[in-house]
Design a protein around this motif. Sequence first.
Motif, PDB file in Angstrom:
ATOM      1  N   TRP A 229       2.044  16.125 -13.634  1.00 14.25           N
ATOM      2  CA  TRP A 229       0.597  16.975 -13.486  1.00 14.25           C
ATOM      3  C   TRP A 229      -0.511  15.689 -13.120  1.00 14.25           C
ATOM      4  CZ3 TRP A 229      -3.720  15.384 -16.952  1.00 14.25           C
ATOM      5  CH2 TRP A 229      -4.757  16.270 -16.596  1.00 14.25           C
ATOM      6  N   LEU A 230      -0.355  14.278 -13.731  1.00 15.07           N
ATOM      7  CA  LEU A 230      -1.272  13.090 -13.305  1.00 15.07           C
ATOM      8  C   LEU A 230      -1.041  12.872 -12.006  1.00 15.07           C
ATOM      9  CD1 LEU A 230      -1.139  10.790 -16.454  1.00 15.07           C
ATOM     10  CD2 LEU A 230      -2.947  12.098 -15.764  1.00 15.07           C
ATOM     11  N   THR A 231       0.251  12.835 -11.170  1.00 11.11           N
ATOM     12  CA  THR A 231       0.476  12.538  -9.990  1.00 11.11           C
ATOM     13  C   THR A 231      -0.053  13.494  -8.993  1.00 11.11           C
ATOM     14  OG1 THR A 231       2.570  11.596 -10.850  1.00 11.11           O
ATOM     15  CG2 THR A 231       2.356  12.038  -8.489  1.00 11.11           C
ATOM     16  N   THR A 232       0.317  14.741  -9.408  1.00 11.17           N
ATOM     17  CA  THR A 232      -0.356  15.843  -8.368  1.00 11.17           C
ATOM     18  C   THR A 232      -2.027  15.705  -8.399  1.00 11.17           C
ATOM     19  OG1 THR A 232       1.489  17.425  -9.080  1.00 11.17           O
ATOM     20  CG2 THR A 232      -0.652  18.310  -7.919  1.00 11.17           C
ATOM     21  N   LEU A 233      -2.549  15.328  -9.668  1.00 16.64           N
ATOM     22  CA  LEU A 233      -4.160  15.500  -9.702  1.00 16.64           C
ATOM     23  C   LEU A 233      -4.499  14.147  -8.866  1.00 16.64           C
ATOM     24  CD1 LEU A 233      -6.272  16.916 -11.352  1.00 16.64           C
ATOM     25  CD2 LEU A 233      -6.263  14.971 -13.135  1.00 16.64           C
ATOM     26  N   MET A 234      -3.722  13.129  -8.975  1.00 11.64           N
ATOM     27  CA  MET A 234      -4.381  11.943  -8.375  1.00 11.64           C
ATOM     28  C   MET A 234      -4.163  12.054  -6.825  1.00 11.64           C
ATOM     29  SD  MET A 234      -3.391   8.974 -11.267  1.00 11.64           S
ATOM     30  CE  MET A 234      -4.175   7.606 -10.490  1.00 11.64           C
ATOM     31  N   TRP A 235      -2.974  12.643  -6.623  1.00 12.88           N
ATOM     32  CA  TRP A 235      -2.657  12.751  -5.313  1.00 12.88           C
ATOM     33  C   TRP A 235      -3.795  13.502  -4.311  1.00 12.88           C
ATOM     34  CZ3 TRP A 235       0.911  17.119  -3.096  1.00 12.88           C
ATOM     35  CH2 TRP A 235       1.321  16.782  -1.647  1.00 12.88           C
TER      36      TRP A 235
ATOM     37  N   TYR B 261       7.950  12.016  -5.227  1.00 14.58           N
ATOM     38  CA  TYR B 261       8.697  10.947  -5.423  1.00 14.58           C
ATOM     39  C   TYR B 261       9.574  11.047  -7.060  1.00 14.58           C
ATOM     40  CZ  TYR B 261       6.237   8.386  -1.995  1.00 14.58           C
ATOM     41  OH  TYR B 261       5.933   7.879  -0.730  1.00 14.58           O
ATOM     42  N   THR B 262       8.669  11.681  -7.850  1.00 12.06           N
ATOM     43  CA  THR B 262       9.136  11.776  -9.223  1.00 12.06           C
ATOM     44  C   THR B 262      10.268  12.862  -9.344  1.00 12.06           C
ATOM     45  OG1 THR B 262       6.840  11.570 -10.065  1.00 12.06           O
ATOM     46  CG2 THR B 262       8.567  12.628 -11.480  1.00 12.06           C
ATOM     47  N   LEU B 263      10.241  13.872  -8.354  1.00 13.73           N
ATOM     48  CA  LEU B 263      11.317  14.686  -8.291  1.00 13.73           C
ATOM     49  C   LEU B 263      12.518  14.023  -7.675  1.00 13.73           C
ATOM     50  CD1 LEU B 263       9.576  17.997  -7.132  1.00 13.73           C
ATOM     51  CD2 LEU B 263      10.300  17.434  -9.506  1.00 13.73           C
TER      52      LEU B 263
ATOM     53  N   THR C  70       1.046  -1.236   0.199  1.00 19.11           N
ATOM     54  CA  THR C  70       0.140   0.121   0.110  1.00 19.11           C
ATOM     55  C   THR C  70       0.839   1.175  -0.107  1.00 19.11           C
ATOM     56  OG1 THR C  70      -0.363  -0.216   2.502  1.00 19.11           O
ATOM     57  CG2 THR C  70      -2.006  -0.971   1.209  1.00 19.11           C
ATOM     58  N   THR C  71       1.888   1.194   0.655  1.00 20.04           N
ATOM     59  CA  THR C  71       2.832   2.670   0.637  1.00 20.04           C
ATOM     60  C   THR C  71       3.471   2.804  -0.823  1.00 20.04           C
ATOM     61  OG1 THR C  71       4.857   1.028   1.168  1.00 20.04           O
ATOM     62  CG2 THR C  71       3.521   2.173   3.109  1.00 20.04           C
ATOM     63  N   ARG C  72       3.337   1.746  -1.623  1.00 23.85           N
ATOM     64  CA  ARG C  72       3.795   1.871  -3.006  1.00 23.85           C
ATOM     65  C   ARG C  72       2.733   2.214  -3.834  1.00 23.85           C
ATOM     66  NH1 ARG C  72       7.494  -1.332  -0.347  1.00 23.85           N
ATOM     67  NH2 ARG C  72       9.679  -0.806  -1.035  1.00 23.85           N
ATOM     68  N   LEU C  73       1.601   2.457  -3.304  1.00 21.12           N
ATOM     69  CA  LEU C  73       0.196   3.096  -4.260  1.00 21.12           C
ATOM     70  C   LEU C  73      -0.061   4.373  -3.862  1.00 21.12           C
ATOM     71  CD1 LEU C  73      -2.024  -0.321  -3.774  1.00 21.12           C
ATOM     72  CD2 LEU C  73      -0.715   0.353  -5.800  1.00 21.12           C
ATOM     73  N   VAL C  74       0.761   4.986  -3.085  1.00 17.21           N
ATOM     74  CA  VAL C  74       0.481   6.207  -2.609  1.00 17.21           C
ATOM     75  C   VAL C  74       1.132   7.370  -3.425  1.00 17.21           C
ATOM     76  CG1 VAL C  74       0.674   8.302  -0.776  1.00 17.21           C
ATOM     77  CG2 VAL C  74       0.109   5.793  -0.385  1.00 17.21           C
ATOM     78  N   LEU C  75       0.531   7.772  -4.504  1.00 17.85           N
ATOM     79  CA  LEU C  75       1.258   9.151  -5.298  1.00 17.85           C
ATOM     80  C   LEU C  75       1.714  10.261  -4.794  1.00 17.85           C
ATOM     81  CD1 LEU C  75      -1.080   8.534  -8.541  1.00 17.85           C
ATOM     82  CD2 LEU C  75       1.079   7.424  -8.092  1.00 17.85           C
TER      83      LEU C  75
ATOM     84  N   LEU D 211       2.711   5.576 -11.015  1.00 15.98           N
ATOM     85  CA  LEU D 211       3.820   5.748 -10.226  1.00 15.98           C
ATOM     86  C   LEU D 211       5.254   5.192 -10.674  1.00 15.98           C
ATOM     87  CD1 LEU D 211       5.213   6.398  -7.319  1.00 15.98           C
ATOM     88  CD2 LEU D 211       4.559   4.070  -6.637  1.00 15.98           C
ATOM     89  N   VAL D 212       5.059   4.154 -11.234  1.00 23.69           N
ATOM     90  CA  VAL D 212       6.199   3.289 -12.187  1.00 23.69           C
ATOM     91  C   VAL D 212       6.637   4.205 -13.281  1.00 23.69           C
ATOM     92  CG1 VAL D 212       6.842   1.255 -13.455  1.00 23.69           C
ATOM     93  CG2 VAL D 212       5.453   1.269 -11.507  1.00 23.69           C
ATOM     94  N   ALA D 213       5.729   4.666 -14.170  1.00 20.56           N
ATOM     95  CA  ALA D 213       5.907   5.486 -15.121  1.00 20.56           C
ATOM     96  C   ALA D 213       6.920   6.835 -14.854  1.00 20.56           C
ATOM     97  CB  ALA D 213       4.809   5.979 -15.947  1.00 20.56           C
ATOM     98  N   GLY D 214       6.112   7.414 -13.594  1.00 15.52           N
ATOM     99  CA  GLY D 214       6.880   8.624 -13.078  1.00 15.52           C
ATOM    100  C   GLY D 214       8.207   8.538 -12.657  1.00 15.52           C
TER     101      GLY D 214
END
Length: 324
Positions: A317-323, A209-211, A200-205, A265-268
């Motif tokens: 943008w997707l990460t921020t949106l989903m986060w 993480y990307t930076l 579950t910790t690896r499902l949190v956007l 998350l993987v793509a980012g």
Amino acid sequence: MKKIVVHVREDGHKQVEDALKGLHYTASLVQDIYQITIYTPGENLDDLIEKIRGALDLEYKENMIEVSSPDFVVSSLLERAEEKAETKEEKTPVEKLLDTIKGYEVLDLGKLALTSIAGVIALTGLVLDNQTIIIGAMLLSPIMGPIYGFAVYAALGMIKNALRCLGVMASLLLGVFILSVVATFLIGLIIPLGLTEEITTRLVLNPIYTLMAVLLGFAAALAFNRGTTEVIAGVAIAATIIPPTVVAGIVLILDPIVLPSAVVLVAGQIVGLMAGILVAVAVLRIEPRDLYDRTVARRYRTWSVVMIIILFTLLLWLTTLMWM
């Protein structure tokens, strides 16, 4: 200290000696081939190789440049040369970089087996909620090589090799994903599985993480360029990519609704790592020696950077949106 031995035909040794004017060297004639030996501090190696290549016609098979690292050299002249070169930053020659990444654009059974085993071990750690096992899996994964190879080949304008490296990376990660899906399905038939804390910790956007992946890619490329082995430099890279890829395979079976989060998350992480490595390649000034090749390489490098920036912006943008 580096030792350079130049093998040159008798009709071309004068041009090489002119290029070495002001430097101490020895020359000997062996069966119509001159052998010119130069010792130089490592900091001067790249500049000196460029001078020699400019004077040496490598179209002739007899002409070649050989570089080695002696255990030690005792010479007052070389000691003074090293003192003068201490303020210069040592630059890894292009030829050495190409030799270092040789083979990363080829998908072989060894890479596939190591990555698959790393994925299985990571899956075991994720299912058992054991962080130690997950970290141990990262020691096996050779995923760093193709990513670093892509950046170097792109910087040198060798676009076909760069694309092959991307293909190898994609194949390795796809193999891990498919293996995770199959393994999760089969294990689930025997024992009940659930989403552990490590999963579950690896499902949190989170955009951070990307930076962080950018910084990690930059640091790993610098370490790799300085001679750090792939096992050491690649552990952090593998830890960033392999577990999230395994998690994507797990949730496809256990909870498909959260699969988009795992994929983003993987793509980012991948795009962030590639962006960081491209920045490191630019900082290290990796480029071809030939002027025309430099022009071509800069064009390809610009395209690569533009594509990475577009993907990076979109995923951020997707990460921020989903986060949110």
